[in-house]
Design an enzyme around this catalytic site. Structure first.
Site, PDB file in Angstrom:
ATOM      1  N   ASP A 132      58.110   5.861 112.741  1.00 38.28           N
ATOM      2  CA  ASP A 132      58.279   7.292 112.465  1.00 38.28           C
ATOM      3  C   ASP A 132      57.701   7.548 111.077  1.00 38.28           C
ATOM      4  O   ASP A 132      56.484   7.671 110.927  1.00 38.28           O
ATOM      5  CB  ASP A 132      59.768   7.620 112.597  1.00 38.28           C
ATOM      6  CG  ASP A 132      60.072   9.105 112.448  1.00 38.28           C
ATOM      7  OD1 ASP A 132      59.141   9.907 112.365  1.00 38.28           O
ATOM      8  OD2 ASP A 132      61.263   9.473 112.408  1.00 38.28           O
ATOM      9  N   ASP A 149      68.630   4.793 120.186  1.00 43.42           N
ATOM     10  CA  ASP A 149      69.976   5.367 120.242  1.00 43.42           C
ATOM     11  C   ASP A 149      70.070   6.733 119.581  1.00 43.42           C
ATOM     12  O   ASP A 149      69.215   7.134 118.793  1.00 43.42           O
ATOM     13  CB  ASP A 149      70.953   4.447 119.502  1.00 43.42           C
ATOM     14  CG  ASP A 149      70.749   4.533 117.989  1.00 43.42           C
ATOM     15  OD1 ASP A 149      69.611   4.305 117.519  1.00 43.42           O
ATOM     16  OD2 ASP A 149      71.713   4.863 117.267  1.00 43.42           O
ATOM     17  N   PHE A 196      62.932  13.821 118.826  1.00 43.95           N
ATOM     18  CA  PHE A 196      63.898  12.729 118.756  1.00 43.95           C
ATOM     19  C   PHE A 196      64.135  12.195 120.165  1.00 43.95           C
ATOM     20  O   PHE A 196      64.590  12.915 121.045  1.00 43.95           O
ATOM     21  CB  PHE A 196      65.213  13.183 118.123  1.00 43.95           C
ATOM     22  CG  PHE A 196      66.097  12.016 117.804  1.00 43.95           C
ATOM     23  CD1 PHE A 196      65.907  11.280 116.640  1.00 43.95           C
ATOM     24  CD2 PHE A 196      67.095  11.621 118.685  1.00 43.95           C
ATOM     25  CE1 PHE A 196      66.695  10.175 116.360  1.00 43.95           C
ATOM     26  CE2 PHE A 196      67.893  10.520 118.404  1.00 43.95           C
ATOM     27  CZ  PHE A 196      67.700   9.802 117.245  1.00 43.95           C
ATOM     28  N   VAL A 197      63.816  10.932 120.372  1.00 50.42           N
ATOM     29  CA  VAL A 197      63.919  10.345 121.712  1.00 50.42           C
ATOM     30  C   VAL A 197      64.995   9.260 121.750  1.00 50.42           C
ATOM     31  O   VAL A 197      65.319   8.656 120.720  1.00 50.42           O
ATOM     32  CB  VAL A 197      62.562   9.758 122.170  1.00 50.42           C
ATOM     33  CG1 VAL A 197      61.540  10.865 122.364  1.00 50.42           C
ATOM     34  CG2 VAL A 197      62.039   8.709 121.185  1.00 50.42           C
ATOM     35  N   ARG A 227      71.329   3.580 124.425  1.00 46.56           N
ATOM     36  CA  ARG A 227      70.373   2.459 124.383  1.00 46.56           C
ATOM     37  C   ARG A 227      70.103   1.915 125.780  1.00 46.56           C
ATOM     38  O   ARG A 227      69.043   1.366 126.053  1.00 46.56           O
ATOM     39  CB  ARG A 227      70.906   1.323 123.503  1.00 46.56           C
ATOM     40  CG  ARG A 227      71.054   1.696 122.031  1.00 46.56           C
ATOM     41  CD  ARG A 227      71.214   0.438 121.190  1.00 46.56           C
ATOM     42  NE  ARG A 227      71.705   0.705 119.845  1.00 46.56           N
ATOM     43  CZ  ARG A 227      70.947   1.085 118.815  1.00 46.56           C
ATOM     44  NH1 ARG A 227      69.653   1.248 118.973  1.00 46.56           N
ATOM     45  NH2 ARG A 227      71.482   1.296 117.635  1.00 46.56           N
ATOM     46  N   LYS A 269      54.940   7.943 116.156  1.00 49.39           N
ATOM     47  CA  LYS A 269      54.777   9.402 116.005  1.00 49.39           C
ATOM     48  C   LYS A 269      53.598   9.615 115.073  1.00 49.39           C
ATOM     49  O   LYS A 269      53.756   9.591 113.851  1.00 49.39           O
ATOM     50  CB  LYS A 269      56.049  10.022 115.427  1.00 49.39           C
ATOM     51  CG  LYS A 269      57.246   9.924 116.381  1.00 49.39           C
ATOM     52  CD  LYS A 269      58.484  10.566 115.801  1.00 49.39           C
ATOM     53  CE  LYS A 269      59.669  10.436 116.742  1.00 49.39           C
ATOM     54  NZ  LYS A 269      60.952  10.814 116.098  1.00 49.39           N
TER      55      LYS A 269
END
Ligand code: 5GP
Ligand code: MG
Length: 180
Positions: free
Chosen positions: A104, A160, A153-154, A166, A132
């Protein structure tokens, strides 16, 4: 759990296909040197990716786990990495392949790479399942990337939110209400 997911971004079938391709790339990359590797998964996010990837890697390897915790229960603001624990196995003189779930801001991987280099490995290469690209910095070398994703946000497949999701088999986007 399913009810908290707004939509699937990458299905488990696509993930499996891509993980196999990544394994082929990694094997081809190390083919000439034919080294023994030390794989260094960053806990906890990379565990599912690691487990799937290494079963497609017919390379003699050890594992050395590192633990970094970031973003406790948060989806956006990148906090400073909370803790960074020394790898549980041998790094000195070894060819190291760092494994993480997502690149990220790059802060986590930058820190782990620096820690590994300080332990005098023969080489350090990095594989991430997701990146990303809108945020990933250019000064953090990552040799193997599974998927480039939007800046959303994945969760799932190891990733998690507040330590949940998860075990969700796909990579999905959470419903807004869940994180509100
Ligand atoms: P970075 O240090 O590159 O900003 O963030 C890396 C870490 O933040 C990842 O290992 C992961 O734990 C967390 N992270 C960043 N983006 C996401 C995301 O979209 N979903 C989840 N679940 N975690 C993320
Ligand atoms: Mg993580």
């Amino acid at each position: 759990m399913q009810n908290d997911i707004d939509h699937v971004l990458i299905s488990s079938e696509r993930i499996q296909t891509r993980v196999r391709e990544m394994a082929e790339q990694i094997v081809a990359y190390y083919d000439r040197q034919n080294p023994e590797l030390t794989l260094v998964p960053v806990l906890s996010g990379s565990i599912i990716f690691l487990a799937d990837l290494i079963r497609h890697l017919p390379i003699k390897m050890k594992l050395a786990l590192v633990h970094v915790s970031t973003y406790p229960g948060r989806t956006t603001t990148p906090g400073e990495s909370k803790t960074l624990l020394e790898p549980t196995g041998d790094i000195r003189g070894r060819h190291v392949l760092l494994i993480d779930d997502i690149l990220d801001s790059g802060r986590t991987i930058r820190r782990v790479q620096a820690m590994l280099h300080a332990l005098a490995p023969a080489s350090v290469r990095t594989a991430v399942l997701l990146r990303k690209p809108s945020k990933a910095p250019t000064d953090v070398p990552v040799e193997f990337v599974g998927f480039d994703v939007e800046d959303l946000f994945v969760v799932g497949y190891g990733l998690d939110y507040d330590d949940f999701y998860r075990n969700y088999p796909h990579i999905g986007v959470l419903r807004r209400e869940v994180t509100a």
